[in-house]
Design a protein around this motif. Sequence first.
Motif, PDB file in Angstrom:
ATOM      1  N   PRO A  96      12.593  -6.317  10.361  1.00  0.00           N
ATOM      2  CA  PRO A  96      13.369  -7.528  10.673  1.00  0.00           C
ATOM      3  C   PRO A  96      12.524  -8.802  10.574  1.00  0.00           C
ATOM      4  N   LEU A  97      11.240  -8.688  10.866  1.00  0.00           N
ATOM      5  CA  LEU A  97      10.377  -9.877  10.807  1.00  0.00           C
ATOM      6  C   LEU A  97      10.067 -10.249   9.364  1.00  0.00           C
ATOM      7  N   LEU A  98       9.853  -9.225   8.533  1.00  0.00           N
ATOM      8  CA  LEU A  98       9.534  -9.483   7.125  1.00  0.00           C
ATOM      9  C   LEU A  98      10.757 -10.010   6.380  1.00  0.00           C
ATOM     10  N   ALA A  99      11.926  -9.522   6.762  1.00  0.00           N
ATOM     11  CA  ALA A  99      13.139  -9.888   6.031  1.00  0.00           C
ATOM     12  C   ALA A  99      13.801 -11.138   6.589  1.00  0.00           C
ATOM     13  N   GLU A 100      13.212 -11.704   7.650  1.00  0.00           N
ATOM     14  CA  GLU A 100      13.800 -12.873   8.300  1.00  0.00           C
ATOM     15  C   GLU A 100      13.467 -14.102   7.467  1.00  0.00           C
ATOM     16  N   GLY A 101      14.437 -14.902   7.202  1.00  0.00           N
ATOM     17  CA  GLY A 101      14.127 -16.090   6.397  1.00  0.00           C
ATOM     18  C   GLY A 101      15.380 -16.821   6.023  1.00  0.00           C
ATOM     19  N   THR A 102      15.307 -17.432   4.849  1.00  0.00           N
ATOM     20  CA  THR A 102      16.415 -18.250   4.406  1.00  0.00           C
ATOM     21  C   THR A 102      17.658 -17.409   4.055  1.00  0.00           C
ATOM     22  N   THR A 103      18.826 -17.976   4.189  1.00  0.00           N
ATOM     23  CA  THR A 103      20.045 -17.229   3.877  1.00  0.00           C
ATOM     24  C   THR A 103      20.598 -17.610   2.504  1.00  0.00           C
ATOM     25  N   GLU A 104      20.115 -18.702   1.966  1.00  0.00           N
ATOM     26  CA  GLU A 104      20.604 -19.146   0.659  1.00  0.00           C
ATOM     27  C   GLU A 104      20.007 -18.254  -0.434  1.00  0.00           C
ATOM     28  N   ASP A 107       7.945   9.041 -10.498  1.00  0.00           N
ATOM     29  CA  ASP A 107       7.110   8.600  -9.373  1.00  0.00           C
ATOM     30  C   ASP A 107       7.952   8.501  -8.093  1.00  0.00           C
ATOM     31  N   LEU A 108       7.443   9.134  -7.016  1.00  0.00           N
ATOM     32  CA  LEU A 108       8.216   9.187  -5.769  1.00  0.00           C
ATOM     33  C   LEU A 108       7.657   8.293  -4.667  1.00  0.00           C
ATOM     34  N   HIS A 109       6.614   7.545  -4.972  1.00  0.00           N
ATOM     35  CA  HIS A 109       6.003   6.672  -3.957  1.00  0.00           C
ATOM     36  C   HIS A 109       6.898   5.457  -3.726  1.00  0.00           C
ATOM     37  N   ASP A 110       7.239   5.191  -2.461  1.00  0.00           N
ATOM     38  CA  ASP A 110       8.144   4.048  -2.258  1.00  0.00           C
ATOM     39  C   ASP A 110       7.730   3.073  -1.165  1.00  0.00           C
ATOM     40  N   ILE A 111       6.596   3.304  -0.529  1.00  0.00           N
ATOM     41  CA  ILE A 111       6.241   2.435   0.602  1.00  0.00           C
ATOM     42  C   ILE A 111       5.957   1.002   0.119  1.00  0.00           C
ATOM     43  N   GLY A 112       5.139   0.883  -0.915  1.00  0.00           N
ATOM     44  CA  GLY A 112       4.811  -0.446  -1.438  1.00  0.00           C
ATOM     45  C   GLY A 112       6.046  -1.124  -2.010  1.00  0.00           C
ATOM     46  N   LYS A 113       6.851  -0.354  -2.724  1.00  0.00           N
ATOM     47  CA  LYS A 113       8.096  -0.894  -3.303  1.00  0.00           C
ATOM     48  C   LYS A 113       9.008  -1.405  -2.184  1.00  0.00           C
ATOM     49  N   ASN A 114       9.096  -0.627  -1.091  1.00  0.00           N
ATOM     50  CA  ASN A 114       9.949  -1.057   0.030  1.00  0.00           C
ATOM     51  C   ASN A 114       9.435  -2.353   0.653  1.00  0.00           C
ATOM     52  N   LEU A 115       8.109  -2.451   0.743  1.00  0.00           N
ATOM     53  CA  LEU A 115       7.522  -3.673   1.311  1.00  0.00           C
ATOM     54  C   LEU A 115       7.845  -4.893   0.449  1.00  0.00           C
ATOM     55  N   VAL A 116       7.713  -4.701  -0.861  1.00  0.00           N
ATOM     56  CA  VAL A 116       8.033  -5.807  -1.773  1.00  0.00           C
ATOM     57  C   VAL A 116       9.508  -6.183  -1.595  1.00  0.00           C
ATOM     58  N   ALA A 117      10.388  -5.170  -1.518  1.00  0.00           N
ATOM     59  CA  ALA A 117      11.827  -5.443  -1.359  1.00  0.00           C
ATOM     60  C   ALA A 117      12.096  -6.217  -0.069  1.00  0.00           C
ATOM     61  N   MET A 118      11.453  -5.796   1.024  1.00  0.00           N
ATOM     62  CA  MET A 118      11.669  -6.479   2.307  1.00  0.00           C
ATOM     63  C   MET A 118      11.248  -7.943   2.231  1.00  0.00           C
ATOM     64  N   MET A 119      10.090  -8.181   1.610  1.00  0.00           N
ATOM     65  CA  MET A 119       9.597  -9.560   1.553  1.00  0.00           C
ATOM     66  C   MET A 119      10.439 -10.404   0.607  1.00  0.00           C
ATOM     67  N   MET A 120      10.942  -9.797  -0.440  1.00  0.00           N
ATOM     68  CA  MET A 120      11.833 -10.525  -1.364  1.00  0.00           C
ATOM     69  C   MET A 120      13.091 -10.943  -0.591  1.00  0.00           C
ATOM     70  N   GLU A 121      13.632 -10.020   0.205  1.00  0.00           N
ATOM     71  CA  GLU A 121      14.831 -10.348   0.996  1.00  0.00           C
ATOM     72  C   GLU A 121      14.531 -11.496   1.940  1.00  0.00           C
ATOM     73  N   GLY A 122      13.372 -11.401   2.565  1.00  0.00           N
ATOM     74  CA  GLY A 122      12.964 -12.448   3.512  1.00  0.00           C
ATOM     75  C   GLY A 122      12.833 -13.797   2.839  1.00  0.00           C
ATOM     76  N   ALA A 123      12.501 -13.779   1.547  1.00  0.00           N
ATOM     77  CA  ALA A 123      12.309 -15.037   0.818  1.00  0.00           C
ATOM     78  C   ALA A 123      13.632 -15.552   0.246  1.00  0.00           C
ATOM     79  N   GLY A 124      14.725 -14.807   0.497  1.00  0.00           N
ATOM     80  CA  GLY A 124      16.038 -15.311   0.083  1.00  0.00           C
ATOM     81  C   GLY A 124      16.597 -14.699  -1.188  1.00  0.00           C
ATOM     82  N   PHE A 125      15.905 -13.708  -1.751  1.00  0.00           N
ATOM     83  CA  PHE A 125      16.455 -13.067  -2.940  1.00  0.00           C
ATOM     84  C   PHE A 125      17.470 -12.013  -2.533  1.00  0.00           C
ATOM     85  N   ASN A 126      18.458 -11.818  -3.410  1.00  0.00           N
ATOM     86  CA  ASN A 126      19.376 -10.700  -3.240  1.00  0.00           C
ATOM     87  C   ASN A 126      18.666  -9.516  -3.912  1.00  0.00           C
TER      88      ASN A 126
END
Length: 208
Positions: free
Chosen positions: A77-85, A98-117
Amino acid sequence: MAVKNIFEAVVGFNEPGIAQLVQKELDSGTNLDEVLNEGLIGAMDEVGRRFSEGELFVPEMLMAAQTMKAGLKILKPLLAEGTTESKGTVVIGTVKGDLHDIGKNLVAMMMEGAGFNVVDLGVDVETDAFIKAAQENKAKVIALSALLTTTMPAMEKTVKAVQEAGMPVATIVGGAPVTQAFADQIGANGYSDDAPGAVELARKLIAA
Ligand code: B12
């Protein structure tokens, strides 16, 4: 130092205890980046090192990953908190094989936090699935993650297919074995070695 306790909990597979340790650390005022980088991510690097040296095996690596994920849940919730636009859509996934997803998930969370869909396709994603999702969602960026040297060629395959399709979408790549030189070699539009860098890249590429 209590961030060390978080590190030790991941390295020691303390899945039941990690959430409380992370919460306690945040409550005590320790900064989010420190908890993430020195605690959780630092521990996964150590697990990787022990695996390379033959001290740990796949089941232990998996237990550490599950512990890391339980800790990450508290940070989400802290990483994904941010702008709504919305800043545009990013399609993200870990490449085929490739089945590794931790880094990918982190990138996704931060992208969401930065306002990307963010459209997250998960792991073991075929080239066609990236292309289809990007077209359907009118994505501006396709973000590819790979953690294995053996799956890096799947990145190249996807980047080339996107170029051949003539799509108006930028490709960015990352994951532990990926480098700027590799990104340049396969013609990707960007590379970053961490999640905040991935967000910066997406911002720049969309503005360009
Ligand atoms: C956890 C783990 C696993 C777990 C994965 C669980 C999960 N749900 O993800 C399990 C147990 C399943 C696993 C399996 C295997 N693994 Co593994 N694994 C790891 C480990 C220890 C940690 C990875 C991790 O989560 N790191 C933490 C995250 C946060 O870091 P990250 O992914 O690099 O992401 C950051 C950046 O790279 C960047 N980033 C990531 N993606 C993207 C995308 C974009 C677009 C951008 C810009 C940036 C970016 O941002 C992130 C945040 O800062 C690594 C060791 C390591 N140090 O990498 C080995 C490692 C990757 N695994 C390895 C191996 C060999 C395997 C197996 C082949 C083992 C086996 N014999 O079965 C299998 C392969 C399974 C498969 N087909 O994928 C090797 C790979 C060696 C190589 N050169 O290819 C490593 C390096 C271990 C080692 N030292 O030997 N693994």
